[in-house]
Write a protein that holds these residues in place. Sequence first.
Motif, PDB file in Angstrom:
ATOM      1  N   UNK A  82      39.432  35.804  42.343  1.00 42.43           N
ATOM      2  CA  UNK A  82      39.632  34.907  41.193  1.00 42.43           C
ATOM      3  C   UNK A  82      40.772  35.387  40.304  1.00 42.43           C
ATOM      4  N   UNK A  83      40.808  36.701  40.020  1.00 45.84           N
ATOM      5  CA  UNK A  83      41.779  37.207  39.048  1.00 45.84           C
ATOM      6  C   UNK A  83      43.217  37.026  39.509  1.00 45.84           C
ATOM      7  N   UNK A  84      43.466  37.054  40.826  1.00 43.45           N
ATOM      8  CA  UNK A  84      44.847  37.089  41.323  1.00 43.45           C
ATOM      9  C   UNK A  84      45.679  35.917  40.824  1.00 43.45           C
ATOM     10  N   UNK A  85      45.030  34.776  40.590  1.00 45.13           N
ATOM     11  CA  UNK A  85      45.778  33.583  40.172  1.00 45.13           C
ATOM     12  C   UNK A  85      46.230  33.655  38.713  1.00 45.13           C
ATOM     13  N   UNK A  86      45.736  34.658  37.983  1.00 45.77           N
ATOM     14  CA  UNK A  86      46.053  34.749  36.549  1.00 45.77           C
ATOM     15  C   UNK A  86      46.973  35.924  36.219  1.00 45.77           C
ATOM     16  N   UNK A  87      47.328  36.749  37.197  1.00 43.99           N
ATOM     17  CA  UNK A  87      48.113  37.949  36.911  1.00 43.99           C
ATOM     18  C   UNK A  87      49.396  37.957  37.734  1.00 43.99           C
ATOM     19  N   UNK A  88      50.284  38.875  37.414  1.00 41.85           N
ATOM     20  CA  UNK A  88      51.555  39.005  38.119  1.00 41.85           C
ATOM     21  C   UNK A  88      52.430  39.997  37.387  1.00 41.85           C
ATOM     22  N   UNK A  89      53.466  40.552  38.029  1.00 40.13           N
ATOM     23  CA  UNK A  89      54.276  41.605  37.412  1.00 40.13           C
ATOM     24  C   UNK A  89      55.017  41.161  36.155  1.00 40.13           C
ATOM     25  N   UNK A  90      55.219  39.856  35.991  1.00 41.21           N
ATOM     26  CA  UNK A  90      55.880  39.355  34.785  1.00 41.21           C
ATOM     27  C   UNK A  90      54.933  38.525  33.918  1.00 41.21           C
ATOM     28  N   UNK A  91      53.639  38.573  34.256  1.00 43.40           N
ATOM     29  CA  UNK A  91      52.652  37.789  33.514  1.00 43.40           C
ATOM     30  C   UNK A  91      51.584  38.668  32.901  1.00 43.40           C
ATOM     31  N   UNK A  92      50.893  39.432  33.734  1.00 38.58           N
ATOM     32  CA  UNK A  92      49.779  40.257  33.301  1.00 38.58           C
ATOM     33  C   UNK A  92      49.624  41.376  34.311  1.00 38.58           C
ATOM     34  N   UNK A  93      49.676  42.625  33.835  1.00 39.31           N
ATOM     35  CA  UNK A  93      49.633  43.786  34.728  1.00 39.31           C
ATOM     36  C   UNK A  93      48.443  44.669  34.353  1.00 39.31           C
ATOM     37  N   UNK A  94      47.286  44.474  35.006  1.00 42.46           N
ATOM     38  CA  UNK A  94      46.118  45.310  34.699  1.00 42.46           C
ATOM     39  C   UNK A  94      46.296  46.751  35.172  1.00 42.46           C
ATOM     40  N   UNK A  95      45.402  47.596  34.674  1.00 41.49           N
ATOM     41  CA  UNK A  95      45.362  49.002  35.077  1.00 41.49           C
ATOM     42  C   UNK A  95      43.897  49.405  35.198  1.00 41.49           C
ATOM     43  N   UNK A  96      43.641  50.678  35.351  1.00 42.00           N
ATOM     44  CA  UNK A  96      42.271  51.161  35.394  1.00 42.00           C
ATOM     45  C   UNK A  96      41.742  51.476  34.015  1.00 42.00           C
ATOM     46  N   UNK A  97      40.458  51.677  33.930  1.00 42.10           N
ATOM     47  CA  UNK A  97      39.773  52.073  32.701  1.00 42.10           C
ATOM     48  C   UNK A  97      38.457  52.700  33.158  1.00 42.10           C
ATOM     49  N   UNK A  98      37.452  52.730  32.318  1.00 38.90           N
ATOM     50  CA  UNK A  98      36.156  53.283  32.701  1.00 38.90           C
ATOM     51  C   UNK A  98      35.626  52.556  33.940  1.00 38.90           C
ATOM     52  N   UNK A  99      35.258  53.323  34.958  1.00 41.24           N
ATOM     53  CA  UNK A  99      34.702  52.743  36.172  1.00 41.24           C
ATOM     54  C   UNK A  99      35.724  52.208  37.151  1.00 41.24           C
ATOM     55  N   UNK A 100      37.005  52.271  36.784  1.00 38.71           N
ATOM     56  CA  UNK A 100      38.070  51.770  37.668  1.00 38.71           C
ATOM     57  C   UNK A 100      39.096  52.881  37.855  1.00 38.71           C
ATOM     58  N   UNK A 101      38.966  53.587  38.967  1.00 36.51           N
ATOM     59  CA  UNK A 101      39.881  54.669  39.296  1.00 36.51           C
ATOM     60  C   UNK A 101      40.752  54.301  40.476  1.00 36.51           C
ATOM     61  N   UNK A 102      41.272  55.319  41.153  1.00 37.05           N
ATOM     62  CA  UNK A 102      42.202  55.087  42.259  1.00 37.05           C
ATOM     63  C   UNK A 102      41.559  54.277  43.381  1.00 37.05           C
ATOM     64  N   UNK A 103      40.273  54.531  43.651  1.00 42.45           N
ATOM     65  CA  UNK A 103      39.592  53.789  44.710  1.00 42.45           C
ATOM     66  C   UNK A 103      39.556  52.293  44.391  1.00 42.45           C
ATOM     67  N   UNK A 104      39.125  51.959  43.181  1.00 42.38           N
ATOM     68  CA  UNK A 104      39.004  50.559  42.795  1.00 42.38           C
ATOM     69  C   UNK A 104      40.364  49.886  42.719  1.00 42.38           C
ATOM     70  N   UNK A 105      41.362  50.585  42.175  1.00 42.87           N
ATOM     71  CA  UNK A 105      42.711  50.012  42.098  1.00 42.87           C
ATOM     72  C   UNK A 105      43.224  49.713  43.502  1.00 42.87           C
TER      73      UNK A 105
END
Length: 448
Positions: free
Chosen positions: A146-169
Motif C-alpha cells: 500500500x505505502x509504495x504508491x505514496x512515496x518516492x525519492x522526490x516525494x517521501x523518503x521513509x527511514x527506520x525508527x523503533x522496531x524498524x532496523x536493517x532487516x525491516x528496511x
Amino acid sequence: MDEIPFVRERDPHEIEFHQAVAEVIASIRPVLDRNPEYRRQGILERLVEPERIIMFRVPWVDDQGQVRVNRGYRIEMNSAIGPYKGGLRFHPSVNLSILKFLAFEQVFKNALTSLPMGGGKGGSDFDPKGKSDGEVMRFCQSFMAELFRHIGPNTDVPAGDIGVGAREIGYLFGMYKKLANEFTGVLTGKSLNWGGSLIRPEATGYGSVYFAAEMLKTRGDSLEGKRCLVSGSGNVAQFTIQKLIELGARPVSFSDSSGCIYDEQGIDTEKLQRLMQIKNINRGRVREYVETYPDAIYAPLDTALSYNPLWNYPADCAFPSATQNEINEQDARNLLDNGVSVVSEGANMPTTPEGVDLFMEKKILYGPGKAANAGGVSVSGLEMAQNSMRLNWSRSEVDGRLQEIMKRIHRMCADTAEQYGMAGNYVAGANIAGFVKVVNAMIDQGVV
C-alpha cells in the motif's frame, strides 16, 4: 495553546500531539509578535494540519497460517523545504497521536539540519518482537504493497525508527523495488552493499553526544571524565555510549522495557560489546548484563513507582535515548538533585513539560530532541545525496560531515535564542530557527 484552541477541540484524544504543539507555540510567540503577517497567513493553522494522512489495512499471514491484520500509517506533515522525511515505527503503541507528534517535531528538526527535507512519520501497531523472519517479511511486504504508491525519492523518503532496523528496511525496499520496477533511494537506513551510508546506525547517538559537547564548550568544559546516564539499549543508546567512551566520558547506565542497569564502575568497550551481543544478536533483556558483570545493579521496572530509578543515580550528564515522556517532573528533580547539569535528548520528546520547566528554571545545559537528536536524519539526508550521485563516502567523511552539521545546529540554536533575548535557551532557539525557515518557505509558495 491559546493561539489555536481548535487543536485540542478537533482531536481531543491526541495527547502527545497536543504536547508537541504546545511546546513549540510557547517558544515562537515572540516571532509571531514581530511578524503579524504570519498570523494573517494562517501559518499556525496550516502547520498543525498534516498535508496528508494515509491510513490503511495491513493483512498478513503468520507461521501457523492464521491471517492477522494491523493498521498502517503515513503522516506527510510538511513539504515546504523538501520531500517528506521521517522514520517508520513498528510498535504496539503506535497511533495517530504519536505519529502526528513525531511528524510535527520532524518538520522543525529537518529544517535545523539545513538539508532540503520536509517532515513526515509513519508506521504500524505491528510488533516485530517475537516474530520470525518470515512473519516480519510478510508483514513488511503487505505494508509496502500500500505505502509504495505514496512515496518516492522526490516525494517521501521513509527511514527506520523503533522496531524498524536493517532487516525491516531490506524487506520494505525489496517490495518497493518489485512494485515500482526501479532501484532508487526511496528509503534510508539501507545496508551498505546496496545503497546505505556508513555511520547511519550510529548517527543519532553520535549526534546527541556531539551536541552535548558543543553545549559544554560554551562553559569552557568538555565531556572528559563526566559520569553519564543513558537510557534505552537500542541503536541510539548503544552508539551514545560508544561515542561517550571515545570522548573520555564514563557512561554508567542503560535500560529496556523490563528495567535498567547501573554500572558504577563505568561501561567500557568490552562491556558495550556484551550489551550489543545481548540486544542485537541474542535479542535478550538487559538483566542478562549482570550475569557477566555482577557488580552492576539491575532494577526491574516498577510501575508503582512515581519515578524511574535510572534517573536517580549520581551523574553529571543525562542522555535520554529510549522513548517519549520517559523523564517526568520527579525524574527531572532527581536528576538535578544528583548533580546532572547537562541533558542531551537522543529520543523524541523524552521529557514531560513539567520536567522541561525544571531544567529551564535551573538553567542547566538542556538540548531538546529536535536539535540534539537531529544527527540521525542528517545522515539520512547524506545517504539520499550519496544515492542521487551514485557515490559512497568513507566513514571518516560522513562522520566529519555529521560533526559539522551538529555544530551548525548548535550554533543556529544558540544564536537564534540570543537574538530573541533568551540566551542559553536551546528549546526556544531550536523551535524558532526551525519555525522561521519552514514558514518563510511556505509563504514563498503561496496558500497550498
